[in-house]
Design a protein around this motif. Sequence first.
Motif: not given
Lengths: 361, 946
Positions: B24, B47, B50, B53-54, B56-57, B61, B64-68
């Motif tokens: 983490r 990593q 991941h 993929q992010t 692509k997202l 879109q 992003q949400h602030r937590m991400e």
Amino acid sequence: MTNKKSRKNEDFKKVKLKVGKKLKKTATTDTTITAKRVVLTTQFEQKTHTEEKPLSFRGLTLEELSKQLGHFNTNIRKDAIVGIKQLLTSRPDLISSQLRTLIPSIARLISDARDSAMNGQLKSLLKLLCTAPSDSMAAHITLFLAHVFRGLTHMELPVRNFALSILAILMAAYPQLCRNNADLFPSFVNFLGSSRKPNWNAPNFLETIVSFLDIYDVSKRREVKPCEVEISFDKITMKGDFDLISIFREENASPFDFPVFTTTKSASVSPFELPTAFLDLSKVLAPLLTACILEDNKGGFVSDACKMLETIGRAAQSQPNAFLMPDFKQKAQSSMEQVKKAVGLRKKGSKLRKSADWLFV
Amino acid sequence: MPSTADLGAGTNSGRASRFTMSERNLGLMMEIIRKDPESYKEEFLEQFNHFVQTMKLLHMQPEQHRMELQPLLESVTFLSGLAKHYPANSKQFSSSLFSILREQSAGLDPEVRMAFCKALVMLRNQNLIDPIELLETFFELVKIEDKHLRKFILASISSHLKRLYSKKKDNKTLGKIQNLCYSKMKDSRAIVARAAQLVCIDAFRKRFWRDAKTANVIAEACFHKVPKIQVTAMKFFLGSKNDEEGVSEDESDAEDVEDDAKTLKEVMTAFRHAKKTRKRAKDLEKTKKTMSKKKKQKKEGRSRECNLMAIQSLYDPQEFADRLFGMLESKKVDKFEVRLFRIALCARVIGVHRLHVLSFYSYLHRFLQPKQREVTRILLYAAQACHELVPPDTVEQLLRVIANNFVSDRNSPEAMTVGINAIREILANCPFAATEELLRDLAEYKTYKNKNVSMSARALITLFRAVNPKLLARKDRGKPQGEDEDKEFLGFARPTIHDYVAGAEVLEKNRQEKEGKEVDEDDSDSDILVSDVDTDEVDTDDEEPVAKKMRKSEKDEEEVEDEEDEFEEVDDEEEDDDEDGWEEVSDNDEEEEEDEEEEEEELEQGQEEEEEIDPKKKAEFISSDRILTQEEFKSIREYQLKKQMVGEKRLKKLMGKARTNADERILEELHEKMEMRGSGDGLPRLKDIEHFHKKKRQTKEERMADIEAGRDEDRKFGRPKKNGDHVGRTNRELAKKKVFNMVKNKTEMSDEVIDRYSTVSSTRTSRTFVDPFEETQIRRSSIIDDILSDLRDVRHPFETPSLLNGRRISHPSTPLSEHHAISPFSRFRPISSYNDGSGVGEVIDNESKFAVKLDVSSYKPEDLKISIDGRELTIEGKHESKNEHGFSQRSFVRRFTLPEQVSLTGVKSELTSAGVLELEAPKNPPQVQTYHIPITIIGKEPETNE
């Protein structure tokens, strides 16, 4: 003392005259306002339960609940999930119409689903979402799946597992849509190939793989309708008896989900029909199957393993594009070499033996 | 190693290997991977997948949400830090970053966008991506309204250029970037063009691209359609406002050197580790402020040196000025500030390149009103645009407008001052434009009642004394300075013809001759040198810096001379002639005034004169006779410098007391200005125009010196010197400050007391018996005693001090008198000192006996006590009584010192019925001859003592 004196003389200061400079007017008031932003506080509106905007038990609209899904407090998030679920179960007709707001806010939660208590709620909510008809889901499935794939590559195992379970639900609900998604095959193969996948005997893992294979199963695919078209690139003309709509249209899909125009790859080619993709898959599946065959003493997973073996065998044998790769058959065989050995080692493996027949040719 | 990771992950056993710990913590993981990138490839790929993929997202879109955000930022730093170990992935990484920035940059979260940009910069620094591609992307990103991002982009480009310029010396890439920036300057989007312009300006100032091409590209931006870009470009050429105003920051530089030792970082760490107090926080803020100030100054300094260079490197200044002026004249109405910048730049270019844009001057006429906004600046620009090549009639018109609008009695004195100053500046640049009429009119203002006006008029007169005195009224021309009389002042565009090299007379007539007499000649030369130096040293040292300055200025001028045309030479020639004039004056003076010079010097002076029988002819002869060498020119220059120095000094002496300080200052300023002209762009500054003559603010030292000087005058008139500590205080006041022991006696011996006891001073010796301790005891009881005695006074009104033998004897030997002297009431009460509490007291001290009589009627016999201790006789009485009203006590003590002759055994005492105690002691006949010692008593009424 001097302070007092200066204060006394404030009103009678001698203004210095300067050439070329304007004197400041003393008797005017500066009325300009500078504010970074003007915030208008809205009145509390009386929320009423209407047909278009139903309220949850707690008197919140769907939009508010979606907003609360992004709240940093876990409890509020959880409450919001519960609220949405309640709202949607009471008004199932809302699901398909509100997918545009629901998908981004709910699917986002997949990649921070660390809390097992919330996971259950979330999963049931997602299941509920998946009851939407596939033609309304078609517009949102890409985003949905992108979130799921992101969850699949997440660093933390619980998140991955959760994403996998969601993927299983999606694959079960919308096999056609999933097949059309270009990213599904590579990212799922990637997931199976990574070292941080669940154990082979994890619950539902093998079933998910089976359903994944089912989607791409060649035998279940609609029969190919050949039609001849002559295309000349010089004159930019097409000759022949054809109907473009009938070629590209899916059977059950909405007329607007037109694969040529959407970003998804055309459904006409399954990865199973591409030798390289097939080899990737078989390479990834081989160790999994081996472990399954060797370690499954109780025999609970035999049927899944058999199904997998059969599907792969079918795909390997009836590969339409085998000509693209020389000695494809050999390679397919060699990729499953260890499975073959394992099947050979297994004593009471008559059923397995039968489904792995193609390996022993 | 992957196997363990596999195990840990696969079984989900939570075994705490270091890797699972770092799962983490991406920072820790990065550290681990960096040590062995090969074996940890899989973790990196995890990593990376991941991240893909992010991405692509994000394409689907972007918001992003602030937590991400946080995890994404971390993974970006992780990947960009490790990219160099995995080149294949790094390519994909950078391309995905590029694509997202290209397609979705506007929708991304600002922080994420910034993180992506930073990652790309990092990759560029590791040479993993093409800098040009990055630059292209950056220029696209500038469009987004994100101040921090824009700032970051500009800063990163600048630092990249610095790297390329100073470390790598990669001129090829630099050139490529330069061309890219040039092309971006022509971009249709204003913000992109502006960013490119800022990059160019920054690179020019920091020397990365200090070349004519960049300057011209920036010059082109002066005609951009967007005013902001125009203004930035014009500001670049004009330099800082301080420079225009002529404010120098030299004073602050001295402090900087001291402070430089501490950097901001040091100060910050010091603050962090010290106790936080309000004062420290305040101090920190202060230092921060000063540091940022310093930075700003540095920046400004840099801009100053380069803006002149930029103007000088314009390809076609005439066209540039014409176009600028065309924009000014066009019908499009811009903001006044923008127009002002345009006027300024136009004037600057005209002044530096000596261009002809004749309608510019008449264009300025409309602005020349005292009420006009920023009129001082416009006047300055007018002055800057005037140079020698402008036709005099054009300038004359301009002067007339200024004179009419500003210099008239209906205007305020400030406006008049500014007007005269502006005229002076213009005339200093092109003196041919001056007409006699105008100048004489203006010279009239030298007696104007306002000091500022009169001083500026005087400055104008001083200027023309140097430039062309013939235009001035005769009384204003100053003292005739010899050669000036017959000197002809040149007109506009009239070439000068030189018959000879000025100053050539110092050289030897014949070079061969010189070589032949080498030794002698050299000697004489050196002597001349010495003499000159000596005359310098006779004067105060203040002059030396001036001399140095002059030397420098001269050199500068000479350097300029080479570059510029012959008109410049004309000026120099004139100056030289002036110097000659001064020199001659000095020679005259030497004969008249300078007696202090030594004989030797005079001898040499004589020699000099011998040689200078006809210096002009000699110079003519020498310069026509041969070709002068470089060394010879050098010696001529040296000689002229010396002459000039001597001349100035003489001039000062000559003007002597008649000149005021203000006059001297005007002269100094003129010299300074001449010096300024030689250096830099040689254009006037705002402070010249807005110059108001004010008394310079004195420093404290100067003020104190003035005061001291005034005091000297006081002394001259014989006033007593009064500057001790005691001045202005009375003795009484002074006594308060003294130590008590010093004054104690004085208060005791206040006048009355002295008066009273002066007669019995012979018996004073007894006082020595009373030791201080006892004294205090007595003092304590004295108040009570006084009260009691007052009561008794009432009771015995008839009791008065008795006189014995016609003498007032109060017992000096008794302590009673002592304590009365001390008692605070003693001076104000009638004398009843020695009998209080015990009635009549008498002491008889003659040849036969020593007797004491005391009235002790109020005491019982048993209350009395008589004792002799050594030679001291003590009589004590103490009475206590009690009744229903209360308790009373009274007592007395008398002590007598028995004379030498008294025999102690023969003392008898009797108590009569009347209550008088009599003590009597017989005396032995005196064995020793008595002698008299005269006593002088200091007091008001000295009483003679027997």
